[in-house]
Design a protein around this motif. Sequence first.
Motif, PDB file in Angstrom:
ATOM      1  N   THR A  31      87.806 -19.109  92.904  1.00  0.00           N
ATOM      2  CA  THR A  31      89.222 -18.224  91.727  1.00  0.00           C
ATOM      3  C   THR A  31      87.789 -17.440  90.774  1.00  0.00           C
ATOM      4  O   THR A  31      88.283 -16.046  91.211  1.00  0.00           O
ATOM      5  N   ARG A  54      79.548 -16.644  73.589  1.00  0.00           N
ATOM      6  CA  ARG A  54      81.440 -17.363  73.540  1.00  0.00           C
ATOM      7  C   ARG A  54      81.522 -18.477  71.796  1.00  0.00           C
ATOM      8  O   ARG A  54      80.218 -18.491  71.905  1.00  0.00           O
ATOM      9  N   ASP A  58      86.346 -21.483  70.838  1.00  0.00           N
ATOM     10  CA  ASP A  58      87.005 -21.832  72.535  1.00  0.00           C
ATOM     11  C   ASP A  58      86.541 -22.671  73.231  1.00  0.00           C
ATOM     12  O   ASP A  58      85.263 -22.683  73.867  1.00  0.00           O
ATOM     13  N   ILE A  61      86.254 -25.531  80.227  1.00  0.00           N
ATOM     14  CA  ILE A  61      86.532 -26.657  81.670  1.00  0.00           C
ATOM     15  C   ILE A  61      85.608 -27.710  82.047  1.00  0.00           C
ATOM     16  O   ILE A  61      84.320 -27.357  82.573  1.00  0.00           O
ATOM     17  N   HIS A  63      84.059 -29.533  85.164  1.00  0.00           N
ATOM     18  CA  HIS A  63      84.758 -29.574  86.461  1.00  0.00           C
ATOM     19  C   HIS A  63      83.882 -30.993  87.095  1.00  0.00           C
ATOM     20  O   HIS A  63      82.680 -31.485  86.759  1.00  0.00           O
ATOM     21  N   THR A 114      92.342 -33.625  73.477  1.00  0.00           N
ATOM     22  CA  THR A 114      92.206 -33.037  74.801  1.00  0.00           C
ATOM     23  C   THR A 114      91.272 -32.107  75.043  1.00  0.00           C
ATOM     24  O   THR A 114      89.999 -31.796  74.791  1.00  0.00           O
ATOM     25  N   ARG A 118      89.410 -30.005  86.179  1.00  0.00           N
ATOM     26  CA  ARG A 118      89.285 -29.442  87.578  1.00  0.00           C
ATOM     27  C   ARG A 118      88.550 -29.464  88.589  1.00  0.00           C
ATOM     28  O   ARG A 118      87.275 -30.566  88.199  1.00  0.00           O
ATOM     29  N   PRO A 139      83.113 -22.106  82.133  1.00  0.00           N
ATOM     30  CA  PRO A 139      83.894 -20.954  82.156  1.00  0.00           C
ATOM     31  C   PRO A 139      83.585 -20.399  82.989  1.00  0.00           C
ATOM     32  O   PRO A 139      82.515 -19.948  83.567  1.00  0.00           O
ATOM     33  N   SER A 140      84.004 -19.212  83.096  1.00  0.00           N
ATOM     34  CA  SER A 140      84.307 -17.970  83.634  1.00  0.00           C
ATOM     35  C   SER A 140      82.193 -17.016  83.512  1.00  0.00           C
ATOM     36  O   SER A 140      82.176 -17.524  82.093  1.00  0.00           O
ATOM     37  N   SER A 178      91.748 -19.732  87.404  1.00  0.00           N
ATOM     38  CA  SER A 178      92.580 -21.332  87.868  1.00  0.00           C
ATOM     39  C   SER A 178      94.121 -21.321  86.767  1.00  0.00           C
ATOM     40  O   SER A 178      93.723 -20.672  85.467  1.00  0.00           O
ATOM     41  N   ARG A 192      98.002 -21.146  80.978  1.00  0.00           N
ATOM     42  CA  ARG A 192      97.193 -19.448  81.583  1.00  0.00           C
ATOM     43  C   ARG A 192      97.354 -19.583  82.521  1.00  0.00           C
ATOM     44  O   ARG A 192      97.955 -21.184  83.676  1.00  0.00           O
ATOM     45  N   GLN A 217      96.683 -21.757  71.855  1.00  0.00           N
ATOM     46  CA  GLN A 217      96.600 -23.336  72.937  1.00  0.00           C
ATOM     47  C   GLN A 217      95.631 -23.044  73.673  1.00  0.00           C
ATOM     48  O   GLN A 217      94.371 -23.995  73.891  1.00  0.00           O
ATOM     49  N   PRO A 219      92.527 -20.109  74.197  1.00  0.00           N
ATOM     50  CA  PRO A 219      92.044 -18.683  74.041  1.00  0.00           C
ATOM     51  C   PRO A 219      91.847 -17.488  74.723  1.00  0.00           C
ATOM     52  O   PRO A 219      91.676 -16.517  74.461  1.00  0.00           O
ATOM     53  N   GLY A 220      91.986 -18.193  76.130  1.00  0.00           N
ATOM     54  CA  GLY A 220      92.526 -16.989  77.268  1.00  0.00           C
ATOM     55  C   GLY A 220      93.700 -16.417  76.978  1.00  0.00           C
ATOM     56  O   GLY A 220      94.016 -15.498  77.923  1.00  0.00           O
TER      57      GLY A 220
HETATM   58  O1  TXA Z   1      89.455 -20.993  87.306  1.00  0.00           O
HETATM   59  C1  TXA Z   1      89.003 -20.893  86.778  1.00  0.00           C
HETATM   60  O2  TXA Z   1      89.347 -22.026  85.998  1.00  0.00           O
HETATM   61  C2  TXA Z   1      87.364 -20.676  86.159  1.00  0.00           C
HETATM   62  C3  TXA Z   1      86.531 -21.386  87.365  1.00  0.00           C
HETATM   63  C4  TXA Z   1      85.037 -20.788  86.876  1.00  0.00           C
HETATM   64  O3  TXA Z   1      86.715 -22.927  86.974  1.00  0.00           O
HETATM   65  N1  TXA Z   1      86.603 -21.031  84.631  1.00  0.00           N
HETATM   66  C5  TXA Z   1      87.425 -20.356  83.607  1.00  0.00           C
HETATM   67  O4  TXA Z   1      87.259 -21.004  82.748  1.00  0.00           O
HETATM   68  O5  TXA Z   1      88.180 -19.665  83.864  1.00  0.00           O
HETATM   69  P1  TXA Z   1      87.222 -19.920  80.986  1.00  0.00           P
HETATM   70  O6  TXA Z   1      86.760 -21.005  80.040  1.00  0.00           O
HETATM   71  O7  TXA Z   1      87.022 -18.436  81.433  1.00  0.00           O
HETATM   72  O8  TXA Z   1      88.716 -19.799  81.090  1.00  0.00           O
HETATM   73  C6  TXA Z   1      89.075 -21.524  80.205  1.00  0.00           C
HETATM   74  C7  TXA Z   1      90.555 -21.698  79.186  1.00  0.00           C
HETATM   75  C8  TXA Z   1      90.002 -20.617  78.145  1.00  0.00           C
HETATM   76  O9  TXA Z   1      91.623 -19.854  77.678  1.00  0.00           O
HETATM   77  C9  TXA Z   1      90.593 -22.167  77.542  1.00  0.00           C
HETATM   78  O10 TXA Z   1      90.653 -21.835  76.328  1.00  0.00           O
HETATM   79  C10 TXA Z   1      91.126 -23.560  77.915  1.00  0.00           C
HETATM   80  O11 TXA Z   1      90.859 -23.249  79.630  1.00  0.00           O
HETATM   81  N2  TXA Z   1      90.830 -24.400  78.053  1.00  0.00           N
HETATM   82  C11 TXA Z   1      90.236 -25.125  77.921  1.00  0.00           C
HETATM   83  N3  TXA Z   1      89.920 -26.207  77.017  1.00  0.00           N
HETATM   84  C12 TXA Z   1      91.507 -26.934  76.861  1.00  0.00           C
HETATM   85  C13 TXA Z   1      91.833 -27.706  76.167  1.00  0.00           C
HETATM   86  N4  TXA Z   1      91.491 -28.848  75.259  1.00  0.00           N
HETATM   87  N5  TXA Z   1      92.821 -27.185  75.182  1.00  0.00           N
HETATM   88  C14 TXA Z   1      94.104 -26.328  75.397  1.00  0.00           C
HETATM   89  N6  TXA Z   1      93.321 -24.835  76.715  1.00  0.00           N
HETATM   90  C15 TXA Z   1      92.212 -25.536  77.173  1.00  0.00           C
END
Ligand code: TXA
Length: 322
Positions: A31, A54, A58, A61, A63, A114, A118, A139-140, A178, A192, A217, A219-220
């Motif tokens: 991604t 960050r 927020d 994810i 992995h 939660t 991934r 995260p990204s 993702s 998302r 829910q 923050p993306g």
């Molecule tokens: O494609 C992707 O998902 C990339 C690659 C690196 O794996 N990662 C990514 O991570 O985009 P990030 O941190 O930029 O975005 C993660 C999203 C955020 O919107 C965050 O809020 C959400 O996932 N998220 C993470 N844990 C969560 C949870 N327990 N409940 C709700 N949303 C969650």
Amino acid sequence: MKTQVLDGASGIEQAAALLAAGQVVALPTETVYGLAGHALDPEAAARIFQAKERPFFDPLIVHLPSLDWLDRLTTAAGDPLVQALIHRFWPGPLTLVLPRRPVVPDIVTAGLPTVAVRMSAHPLFRAVLSRFGEPVAAPSANRFGRISPTAAAHVLEELDGRIPLILDGGPCTLGVESTVVAVREGALHLLRAGPISAEELAGHGRVLSLPAGSAIQAPGQFQSHYAPGTPLRLLSQAAESDTWQGPGRAGLLSWSRSVRPPQFAAMEVLTPRNDPREASARLFAAMRLLDALRLDLIVAEPAPPSGLGAAIMDRLRKAAGR
Ligand code: TXA
Ligand code: MG
């Protein structure tokens, strides 16, 4: 700190060694590039937040190196719906938000009950994780609020001097983050939009999309999330760029045009062959290129509304701040 860019076997080995030492490294996924650290080590996770600037509310994810980790980190591994989803979409660009086990540090989930999990399909990412043997939070690999990186050079622009290593796997094939889905009471809550579309998910259960402006829910969903520095205006139809008139120097982010309308100072084209997959792979790089020109405005043509086009539209809307 000096940031090294490596590829191949030596890069994989170095990345795994740095992760084992509690450091953070940028890794390619299918991604976008991720900034990875040991997910079960709160200090490593803290380094991710620090490098990205960050905010701690927020969540990250996690992995997984292998499927057995699903049951070690969440209480939902036995859920037939979860099993069906991972059977169909893992490894790949689907993130599942599931009830977590206590072993996942609070800093990773921002204190939520939660955890987002991934499994990436990228061969270099998988090679690093199988060598490291532990899950990584990733995260990204951009500074907070900026465009996600889809090439090693973008990560360098974002994090040079802040992290020890970028593993270069070339450009990301998908180019948007993702799909994030919370599995709750038998339904799929789309948090998302991403490469796995709502249409594909619907084959597995009821898909609920969050209404715009509802409580955050993921923050993306923040309006400012994928913003370039240059203001971006999203058109409702591609044809509107033919008649565009505005003050200042504007650049056009075009869907598939071959000729630049003369009123634009610059143009980036997402997909000359009108292929949403090509467009998503180019989206963030094209936004970065236009952003670097110090224009007064970026004008973006819309993507088709379904499939990958929906994920692209989501990112364009966020970049436009609406
Ligand atoms: O494609 C992707 O998902 C990339 C690659 C690196 O794996 N990662 C990514 O991570 O985009 P990030 O941190 O930029 O975005 C993660 C999203 C955020 O919107 C965050 O809020 C959400 O996932 N998220 C993470 N844990 C969560 C949870 N327990 N409940 C709700 N949303 C969650
Ligand atoms: Mg991000």
